[in-house]
Design an enzyme around this catalytic site. Structure first.
Site, PDB file in Angstrom:
ATOM      1  N   ILE A 166      -4.628  10.370   2.747  1.00  0.00           N
ATOM      2  CA  ILE A 166      -5.443  10.116   1.565  1.00  0.00           C
ATOM      3  C   ILE A 166      -6.671   9.242   1.879  1.00  0.00           C
ATOM      4  O   ILE A 166      -7.604   9.152   1.074  1.00  0.00           O
ATOM      5  CB  ILE A 166      -4.589   9.556   0.390  1.00  0.00           C
ATOM      6  CG1 ILE A 166      -5.392   9.367  -0.893  1.00  0.00           C
ATOM      7  CG2 ILE A 166      -3.862   8.287   0.772  1.00  0.00           C
ATOM      8  CD1 ILE A 166      -6.060  10.600  -1.426  1.00  0.00           C
ATOM      9  N   ASP A 226       1.656  14.720   2.058  1.00  0.00           N
ATOM     10  CA  ASP A 226       2.017  13.503   2.800  1.00  0.00           C
ATOM     11  C   ASP A 226       1.411  13.590   4.192  1.00  0.00           C
ATOM     12  O   ASP A 226       0.773  14.583   4.538  1.00  0.00           O
ATOM     13  CB  ASP A 226       3.552  13.345   2.850  1.00  0.00           C
ATOM     14  CG  ASP A 226       3.949  11.872   2.876  1.00  0.00           C
ATOM     15  OD1 ASP A 226       3.412  11.132   3.722  1.00  0.00           O
ATOM     16  OD2 ASP A 226       4.784  11.462   2.052  1.00  0.00           O
ATOM     17  N   TYR A 282       0.699  -6.774  -0.464  1.00  0.00           N
ATOM     18  CA  TYR A 282       1.122  -5.664  -1.332  1.00  0.00           C
ATOM     19  C   TYR A 282       0.927  -6.040  -2.805  1.00  0.00           C
ATOM     20  O   TYR A 282       0.332  -5.284  -3.584  1.00  0.00           O
ATOM     21  CB  TYR A 282       2.589  -5.355  -1.045  1.00  0.00           C
ATOM     22  CG  TYR A 282       3.237  -4.335  -1.942  1.00  0.00           C
ATOM     23  CD1 TYR A 282       2.856  -3.004  -1.908  1.00  0.00           C
ATOM     24  CD2 TYR A 282       4.264  -4.699  -2.817  1.00  0.00           C
ATOM     25  CE1 TYR A 282       3.471  -2.064  -2.717  1.00  0.00           C
ATOM     26  CE2 TYR A 282       4.883  -3.766  -3.626  1.00  0.00           C
ATOM     27  CZ  TYR A 282       4.484  -2.452  -3.577  1.00  0.00           C
ATOM     28  OH  TYR A 282       5.100  -1.517  -4.386  1.00  0.00           O
ATOM     29  N   GLY A 303       8.015  10.209   0.406  1.00  0.00           N
ATOM     30  CA  GLY A 303       8.591   8.863   0.329  1.00  0.00           C
ATOM     31  C   GLY A 303       9.810   8.822  -0.581  1.00  0.00           C
ATOM     32  O   GLY A 303      10.256   9.856  -1.100  1.00  0.00           O
ATOM     33  N   GLN A 304      10.344   7.615  -0.767  1.00  0.00           N
ATOM     34  CA  GLN A 304      11.577   7.445  -1.543  1.00  0.00           C
ATOM     35  C   GLN A 304      11.413   7.950  -2.980  1.00  0.00           C
ATOM     36  O   GLN A 304      12.216   8.732  -3.466  1.00  0.00           O
ATOM     37  CB  GLN A 304      11.972   5.962  -1.543  1.00  0.00           C
ATOM     38  CG  GLN A 304      13.327   5.711  -2.172  1.00  0.00           C
ATOM     39  CD  GLN A 304      13.490   4.288  -2.693  1.00  0.00           C
ATOM     40  OE1 GLN A 304      12.517   3.544  -2.830  1.00  0.00           O
ATOM     41  NE2 GLN A 304      14.713   3.905  -2.969  1.00  0.00           N
TER      42      GLN A 304
HETATM   43  N1  SER Z   1      10.477  -2.255  -3.926  1.00  0.00           N
HETATM   44  C1  SER Z   1       9.201  -2.753  -3.575  1.00  0.00           C
HETATM   45  C2  SER Z   1       9.257  -3.627  -2.380  1.00  0.00           C
HETATM   46  O1  SER Z   1      10.290  -4.199  -2.158  1.00  0.00           O
HETATM   47  C3  SER Z   1       8.627  -3.521  -4.709  1.00  0.00           C
HETATM   48  O2  SER Z   1       7.749  -2.740  -5.406  1.00  0.00           O
HETATM   49  O3  SER Z   1       8.289  -3.771  -1.709  1.00  0.00           O
END
Ligand code: SER
Length: 316
Positions: free
Chosen positions: A53, A34, A141, A11-12
Site C-alpha cells: 500500500i 496483501d 503505534y 492479517g488476523q
Molecule cells: N491489539 C493491538 C496491539 O496489541 C492493539 O490495537 O497492538
C-alpha cells in the site's frame, strides 16, 4: 453493488473480515490484498491482488481495474513491533491512510480504517475510559492511530469523505494468528493450553486489558459500515468494548477445561505498553448511535476458542 478492496487481508482481522464480507456480498465482490505473492489458504477461494500500500500507483491500478467502491484499510504495524522500528511504523501507518483517504475524495464511496485502545496513554482515566478524554499515547503505534483518527475526521469534515472507524480492544480468534501486538498473549495462551504445554506470559498476572472475540469485532465492523451515514456521529473513531480480563483470569478460565494447564509470568518491554492502556472502555456512544451489542464474554470466549482450535491444531 459494492465492490470491496481489503488491504491487509491476510492479517488476523483481515482474514476473518474478508471471509465474512465474501459470504455477505459475494466472493467475486471482495478483493483481498496483501504483501504476499499468494493469499493465505483461507482466502484462496476468491480474488486476490498482491499490494504494497506504500506504492500509490499499484493501489490506483487495483481501484480502477476492479471498480472498487469501498476500501477496508487494515494494514498496519502493531504496538510491540512498532517500537522496534518506529519510523517505519509511522511511515506505513500514516502514509497508507493518507493514500486511502485521498482516494475517498473522488473514487470511493466508503472507507473503513481501524483505530485501537492504543490511542490512550498513561494519563488517560483507566476505568470505563470515555469516548472523549485525555489522549497521551506513548507508543508509535498509538501516536499513529491518534493522528489517523484526526485525519479521518478532517477528511470527513473538509471533503465529505465517508470514513468510519472503531477503536478495537485486543482481538481473539482461532482462524488467524495476530502479529506484533501487546494483546497477542491472549491468543498464544490457547495454542499452548491445547497442545498440553505450559505458557510463559510476557505480561504480569494482573494486567487488565479490554479484549473482544473476533466474531464480535467483525460484526461491529460490518454493522458500522452498513448503518446509515447519519447514525455515524463520531467521525474520529468509536470506543468499542466487550470484556476485560487479566492473564491470571483467562488462565483460570482455561483451567476449567484443562485442569493441568500451567502459566508463568516473565513481563518484558510489552508490560509498559499494557500498563499505559485502559483496563476497561465506555462504548455507550457506539451502543446508542448504531446499536452495537457484543455477544461473547470471557466464559463464552474460552469455550468457543477451545472448541474450534482443538479441531484445527495438528499434533505431530
Ligand atoms: N491489539 C493491538 C496491539 O496489541 C492493539 O490495537 O497492538
Amino acid at each position: 453493488m459494492d465492490k470491496i478492496l481489503i488491504i491487509g487481508a491476510c492479517g488476523q482481522l483481515g482474514t476473518e473480515l474478508t471471509l465474512k464480507l465474501r459470504e455477505l456480498k459475494g466472493t467475486e465482490n471482495v478483493i483481498a490484498s496483501d504483501l504476499l505473492d499468494e493469499p493465505v489458504e483461507l482466502l484462496s477461494g476468491g480474488p486476490y491482488e498482491k499490494l504494497n500500500i506504500l506504492n500509490k500507483e499499484s493501489f490506483q491500478i487495483i481501484l480502477e481495474e476492479h471498480n472498487i467502491t469501498q476500501v477496508y484499510h487494515l494494514a498496519a504495524v502493531l504496538s510491540a513491533k512498532g517500537e522496534q522500528n518506529p519510523h517505519f511504523a509511522w511511515q506505513l501507518n500514516m502514509d497508507s491512510l493518507l493514500t486511502v483517504l485521498e482516494a475517498g475524495k473522488d473514487k470511493l464511496q466508503k472507507i473503513y480504517w481501524p483505530s485501537s485502545i492504543a490511542v490512550f496513554g498513561p494519563d488517560t482515566p483507566k476505568e470505563n475510559t470515555p469516548q472523549n478524554t485525555i489522549m497521551s499515547p506513548n507508543t508509535v503505534y498509538g501516536i499513529s492511530k491518534l493522528a489517523g483518527e484526526r485525519w479521518c475526521e478532517y477528511y470527513h469534515e473538509k471533503y465529505g469523505v465517508d470514513v468510519r472507524s472503531l477503536r478495537y480492544p485486543g482481538l481473539i480468534g482461532y482462524k488467524a494468528l495476530p502479529g506484533g501486538g501487546t494483546t497477542d498473549y491472549a491468543v498464544d495462551i490457547f495454542h499452548k493450553a491445547i497442545a498440553g504445554e505450559k505458557y510463559d506470559c510476557f505480561l504480569s498476572e494482573n494486567s487488565m486489558l479490554p479484549m473482544m472475540y473476533m466474531d464480535d469485532a467483525v460484526k461491529a465492523t460490518i454493522e458500522l459500515m452498513e448503518t446509515a451515514p447519519e447514525n455515524v456521529k463520531v467521525r474520529s473513531s468509536y470506543n468499542l468494548s466487550a470484556m476485560s480480563f487479566s492473564p491470571k483470569e483467562i488462565a483460570e478460565e482455561i483451567k476449567k477445561h484443562y485442569p493441568n494447564f500451567e502459566i508463568t509470568y516473565h513481563p518484558d518491554f510489552r508490560q509498559k505498553i499494557a500498563d499505559s492502556w485502559p483496563g476497561s472502555i465506555d462504548d455507550s456512544a457506539a451502543r446508542n448511535n448504531w446499536g452495537w451489542q457484543h455477544s461473547h464474554g470471557l466464559t463464552e470466549l474460552v469455550e468457543v476458542m477451545i472448541e474450534n482450535l482443538k479441531e484445527t491444531i495438528v499434533f505431530d
